[in-house]
Scaffold this motif. Structure first.
Motif, PDB file in Angstrom:
ATOM      1  N   ARG A 121       0.814  -1.211   0.000  1.00 43.11           N
ATOM      2  CA  ARG A 121       0.000   0.000   0.000  1.00 43.11           C
ATOM      3  C   ARG A 121       0.851   1.265   0.000  1.00 43.11           C
ATOM      4  NH1 ARG A 121      -5.316   0.473   1.286  1.00 43.11           N
ATOM      5  NH2 ARG A 121      -5.284  -1.650   2.122  1.00 43.11           N
ATOM      6  N   ALA A 122       1.854   1.326   0.864  1.00 43.56           N
ATOM      7  CA  ALA A 122       2.683   2.534   0.948  1.00 43.56           C
ATOM      8  C   ALA A 122       3.429   2.765  -0.357  1.00 43.56           C
ATOM      9  CB  ALA A 122       3.660   2.430   2.115  1.00 43.56           C
ATOM     10  N   LEU A 123       3.951   1.679  -0.938  1.00 46.10           N
ATOM     11  CA  LEU A 123       4.694   1.817  -2.177  1.00 46.10           C
ATOM     12  C   LEU A 123       3.770   2.217  -3.324  1.00 46.10           C
ATOM     13  CD1 LEU A 123       7.340   1.598  -3.688  1.00 46.10           C
ATOM     14  CD2 LEU A 123       6.933  -0.869  -3.965  1.00 46.10           C
ATOM     15  N   ALA A 124       2.554   1.670  -3.332  1.00 42.90           N
ATOM     16  CA  ALA A 124       1.589   2.039  -4.368  1.00 42.90           C
ATOM     17  C   ALA A 124       1.296   3.537  -4.316  1.00 42.90           C
ATOM     18  CB  ALA A 124       0.296   1.239  -4.207  1.00 42.90           C
ATOM     19  N   GLY A 125       1.077   4.057  -3.110  1.00 46.09           N
ATOM     20  CA  GLY A 125       0.827   5.489  -2.960  1.00 46.09           C
ATOM     21  C   GLY A 125       2.013   6.325  -3.391  1.00 46.09           C
ATOM     22  N   ALA A 126       3.226   5.864  -3.035  1.00 48.19           N
ATOM     23  CA  ALA A 126       4.429   6.613  -3.421  1.00 48.19           C
ATOM     24  C   ALA A 126       4.605   6.635  -4.935  1.00 48.19           C
ATOM     25  CB  ALA A 126       5.654   5.986  -2.753  1.00 48.19           C
ATOM     26  N   LEU A 127       4.329   5.508  -5.589  1.00 54.23           N
ATOM     27  CA  LEU A 127       4.461   5.450  -7.037  1.00 54.23           C
ATOM     28  C   LEU A 127       3.419   6.336  -7.722  1.00 54.23           C
ATOM     29  CD1 LEU A 127       5.186   1.655  -7.667  1.00 54.23           C
ATOM     30  CD2 LEU A 127       6.801   3.571  -7.664  1.00 54.23           C
ATOM     31  N   CYS A 128       2.206   6.364  -7.172  1.00 51.87           N
ATOM     32  CA  CYS A 128       1.183   7.261  -7.735  1.00 51.87           C
ATOM     33  C   CYS A 128       1.621   8.715  -7.632  1.00 51.87           C
ATOM     34  CB  CYS A 128      -0.152   7.058  -7.018  1.00 51.87           C
ATOM     35  SG  CYS A 128      -1.012   5.527  -7.453  1.00 51.87           S
ATOM     36  N   ALA A 178       4.492   5.250 -16.787  1.00 53.09           N
ATOM     37  CA  ALA A 178       4.695   3.846 -16.443  1.00 53.09           C
ATOM     38  C   ALA A 178       4.685   3.643 -14.923  1.00 53.09           C
ATOM     39  CB  ALA A 178       6.010   3.350 -17.037  1.00 53.09           C
ATOM     40  N   VAL A 179       5.374   4.506 -14.211  1.00 47.43           N
ATOM     41  CA  VAL A 179       5.398   4.416 -12.743  1.00 47.43           C
ATOM     42  C   VAL A 179       3.999   4.649 -12.169  1.00 47.43           C
ATOM     43  CG1 VAL A 179       6.240   5.593 -10.664  1.00 47.43           C
ATOM     44  CG2 VAL A 179       7.830   5.036 -12.527  1.00 47.43           C
ATOM     45  N   LEU A 180       3.294   5.623 -12.694  1.00 51.22           N
ATOM     46  CA  LEU A 180       1.940   5.911 -12.234  1.00 51.22           C
ATOM     47  C   LEU A 180       1.020   4.716 -12.464  1.00 51.22           C
ATOM     48  CD1 LEU A 180      -0.259   7.821 -11.192  1.00 51.22           C
ATOM     49  CD2 LEU A 180      -0.395   8.806 -13.503  1.00 51.22           C
ATOM     50  N   LEU A 181       1.160   4.050 -13.601  1.00 49.62           N
ATOM     51  CA  LEU A 181       0.305   2.900 -13.905  1.00 49.62           C
ATOM     52  C   LEU A 181       0.546   1.748 -12.927  1.00 49.62           C
ATOM     53  CD1 LEU A 181       0.553   2.910 -17.800  1.00 49.62           C
ATOM     54  CD2 LEU A 181      -1.481   3.401 -16.438  1.00 49.62           C
ATOM     55  N   VAL A 182       1.801   1.514 -12.579  1.00 54.49           N
ATOM     56  CA  VAL A 182       2.085   0.470 -11.587  1.00 54.49           C
ATOM     57  C   VAL A 182       1.417   0.815 -10.257  1.00 54.49           C
ATOM     58  CG1 VAL A 182       3.874  -0.718 -10.271  1.00 54.49           C
ATOM     59  CG2 VAL A 182       4.252  -0.193 -12.694  1.00 54.49           C
ATOM     60  N   LEU A 234      -1.224   2.773  -9.731  1.00 49.21           N
ATOM     61  CA  LEU A 234      -2.681   2.673  -9.862  1.00 49.21           C
ATOM     62  C   LEU A 234      -3.133   1.215  -9.892  1.00 49.21           C
ATOM     63  CD1 LEU A 234      -3.305   5.467 -12.535  1.00 49.21           C
ATOM     64  CD2 LEU A 234      -3.953   5.537 -10.116  1.00 49.21           C
ATOM     65  N   HIS A 235      -2.353   0.371 -10.557  1.00 44.84           N
ATOM     66  CA  HIS A 235      -2.692  -1.055 -10.625  1.00 44.84           C
ATOM     67  C   HIS A 235      -2.626  -1.697  -9.249  1.00 44.84           C
ATOM     68  CE1 HIS A 235      -3.069  -4.988 -12.545  1.00 44.84           C
ATOM     69  NE2 HIS A 235      -2.034  -5.403 -11.816  1.00 44.84           N
ATOM     70  N   TRP A 236      -1.568  -1.418  -8.510  1.00 44.46           N
ATOM     71  CA  TRP A 236      -1.449  -1.981  -7.168  1.00 44.46           C
ATOM     72  C   TRP A 236      -2.526  -1.431  -6.232  1.00 44.46           C
ATOM     73  CZ3 TRP A 236       4.588  -1.606  -6.373  1.00 44.46           C
ATOM     74  CH2 TRP A 236       5.187  -2.639  -7.081  1.00 44.46           C
ATOM     75  N   ARG A 237      -2.825  -0.153  -6.341  1.00 46.53           N
ATOM     76  CA  ARG A 237      -3.871   0.430  -5.499  1.00 46.53           C
ATOM     77  C   ARG A 237      -5.212  -0.249  -5.762  1.00 46.53           C
ATOM     78  NH1 ARG A 237      -5.326   6.766  -5.829  1.00 46.53           N
ATOM     79  NH2 ARG A 237      -6.380   6.032  -7.711  1.00 46.53           N
ATOM     80  N   GLN A 238      -5.482  -0.576  -7.013  1.00 46.21           N
ATOM     81  CA  GLN A 238      -6.720  -1.268  -7.349  1.00 46.21           C
ATOM     82  C   GLN A 238      -6.740  -2.662  -6.728  1.00 46.21           C
ATOM     83  OE1 GLN A 238      -9.386  -0.391  -8.897  1.00 46.21           O
ATOM     84  NE2 GLN A 238     -10.302  -2.146  -9.966  1.00 46.21           N
ATOM     85  N   GLN A 239      -5.611  -3.338  -6.726  1.00 43.50           N
ATOM     86  CA  GLN A 239      -5.541  -4.678  -6.147  1.00 43.50           C
ATOM     87  C   GLN A 239      -5.733  -4.647  -4.636  1.00 43.50           C
ATOM     88  OE1 GLN A 239      -1.647  -5.956  -7.692  1.00 43.50           O
ATOM     89  NE2 GLN A 239      -2.715  -7.485  -8.934  1.00 43.50           N
ATOM     90  N   LEU A 240      -5.139  -3.647  -3.996  1.00 41.95           N
ATOM     91  CA  LEU A 240      -5.176  -3.587  -2.533  1.00 41.95           C
ATOM     92  C   LEU A 240      -6.463  -2.965  -2.008  1.00 41.95           C
ATOM     93  CD1 LEU A 240      -1.502  -2.390  -2.034  1.00 41.95           C
ATOM     94  CD2 LEU A 240      -2.405  -4.667  -1.485  1.00 41.95           C
ATOM     95  N   ALA A 241      -7.041  -2.039  -2.761  1.00 40.11           N
ATOM     96  CA  ALA A 241      -8.271  -1.349  -2.337  1.00 40.11           C
ATOM     97  C   ALA A 241      -9.157  -1.152  -3.557  1.00 40.11           C
ATOM     98  CB  ALA A 241      -7.938  -0.014  -1.673  1.00 40.11           C
ATOM     99  N   PRO A 242      -9.919  -2.181  -3.941  1.00 39.29           N
ATOM    100  CA  PRO A 242     -10.692  -2.132  -5.190  1.00 39.29           C
ATOM    101  C   PRO A 242     -11.670  -0.972  -5.293  1.00 39.29           C
ATOM    102  CG  PRO A 242     -10.619  -4.366  -4.323  1.00 39.29           C
ATOM    103  CD  PRO A 242     -10.047  -3.483  -3.268  1.00 39.29           C
ATOM    104  N   ARG A 243     -12.124  -0.436  -4.172  1.00 36.69           N
ATOM    105  CA  ARG A 243     -13.097   0.659  -4.221  1.00 36.69           C
ATOM    106  C   ARG A 243     -12.444   2.022  -4.195  1.00 36.69           C
ATOM    107  NH1 ARG A 243     -17.398  -0.769  -6.355  1.00 36.69           N
ATOM    108  NH2 ARG A 243     -18.331   1.152  -5.535  1.00 36.69           N
TER     109      ARG A 243
END
Length: 395
Positions: free
Chosen positions: A242-249, A283-287, A289-298
């Motif tokens: 989660r933390a890494l997903a937010g940082a990448l976004c 590309a970094v943003l997409l990773v 966003l993809h992880w954020r969707q997996q961890l928190a679908p809503r």
């Protein structure tokens, strides 16, 4: 390997990626309007910073590269979801899915443009000294309209937008073959990464070419698509956090915003590296966003709904928006409207582009897509539902 497609639920829409596509298609539409009704000459210039107006007006080309990265990411992500590994990709099924998504609207568009050309309709007549309707049709269907324009000059606006489709589909023509030949995922990733980071070199190599070919050559666009595929492979390989997903976004979003808002300064500092900053940021943003969707679908489903809808219709809007642009600009000129009030004409233009795209998706492209898939991609045994086509394409 038969095409045993996962259920549509296995490929949920990502609201963040839809919004990013929506922003990209909006920038393309605004760019083509600004070429004819410059925002800097409207009353908006009195109170909106010039840098922001420029960013809204002149980022159409950058937006297409954003599309390229998203397209590579989604295609690779869905291929991994269907076949487990790119080395097991079913080339026949891959090509049929691409054809089902791309060809119906492309063929319909070419038919309409041919009729308008033959009827002598202003803004639709192919009039270049070295150009002809037959040769333009061959270029559009043969995936080299970008090269054809580079040799003969710009085509009318509705034809011109097909340059990016030539690059994207040429990449997808070779993508399954590369996956099957380079069966080692590490070798494939290394080859794609090398292609992705070669973007500044590809642009520099084109410095001696004419302006059209500098903008529309194959290798820079393919480098952007390769960046998207690398992002998809990375997202699938690394465990999401989660933390890494937010940082990448945040990191990817910041880089994208800088590339769009500070383009002139970045070009002076980085030169062709500015486009690499753009593609790698996406590309970094997409990773993320993809992880954020997996961890928190809503997550990310509130607000920007209109932008997400535009993103879902990006292909339909992209191929047809010039019909609206030409019509609105013709009405603007016929009405003798003052340029100062020209910004008001942007609102109905954007709305009409969305409406045309929505009508085409509902009554033409989606039904055609489903019909082709039912006819040619039905797996043996009990029928299985296919993933929604619009989730796969960013064109």
């Amino acid at each position: 390997m038969p095409d045993a497609a996962p259920s549509a639920a296995a490929f949920p829409r990502n609201p963040g990626i839809d919004a990013l596509r929506g922003l990209s298609i909006l920038l393309v539409v605004l760019h083509h309007l600004a070429l004819r009704i410059p925002l800097k000459q409207t009353a908006l210039a009195d109170f909106v910073p010039g840098r922001l107006l420029a960013a809204l007006s002149w980022n159409g080309y950058s937006a297409v590269f954003v599309f390229f990265v998203i397209s590579g990411f989604l295609i690779a992500t869905h291929a991994l979801g269907r076949w487990g590994a790119l080395a097991r990709i079913d080339a026949r099924a891959f090509y049929l899915r691409r054809a089902a998504r791309i060809l119906p609207l492309l063929l319909a568009l070419l038919a309409v443009l041919s009729v308008l050309h033959l009827a002598g309709t202003p803004d639709y007549v192919i009039a270049g000294a070295q150009q002809s309707l037959g040769r333009a049709l061959l270029a559009a269907l043969g995936l080299h309209l970008n090269w054809y324009e580079g040799v003969t000059g710009y085509l009318p606006g509705n034809w011109d937008v097909l340059w990016s489709l030539s690059i994207e589909e040429a990449f997808y023509l070779g993508f399954p073959l590369a996956c099957l030949l380079l069966r080692d995922a590490r070798v494939l990733f290394a080859a794609l990464l090398l292609g992705a980071v070669s973007l500044p070199l590809a642009l520099a190599a084109l410095a001696g070419s004419n302006e059209i070919w500098q903008e529309k050559a194959y290798l820079p666009g393919m480098a952007a698509i390769a960046a998207g595929v690398c992002a998809a492979l990375t997202a699938a390989r690394v465990r999401p956090r989660r933390a890494l997903a937010g940082a990448l976004c945040g990191l990817g979003g910041g880089g994208l915003a800088a590339a769009l808002l500070c383009g002139p300064w970045l070009w002076r500092a980085l030169g062709n590296g500015t486009m690499l900053l753009l593609t790698l940021s996406v590309a970094v943003l997409l990773v993320g966003l993809h992880w954020r969707q997996q961890l928190a679908p809503r997550a990310g489903r509130r607000g920007l709904g209109w932008l997400r809808v535009q993103g879902r219709l990006s292909y339909e809007i992209y191929l047809t928006h010039m019909f609206v642009v030409f019509a609105v600009v013709a009405l603007f000129r016929a009405a003798g409207a003052d340029l100062r009030s020209g910004f008001w004409w942007y609102l109905p233009a954007v709305a009409l582009c969305w409406a045309l795209g929505a009508l085409l998706a509902r009554y033409f492209t989606d039904p055609c897509d489903r019909a082709i898939r039912r006819r040619w991609l039905r797996p043996p045994g009990p029928a299985r539902s296919a993933a929604p086509a619009e989730a796969e394409s960013a064109a």
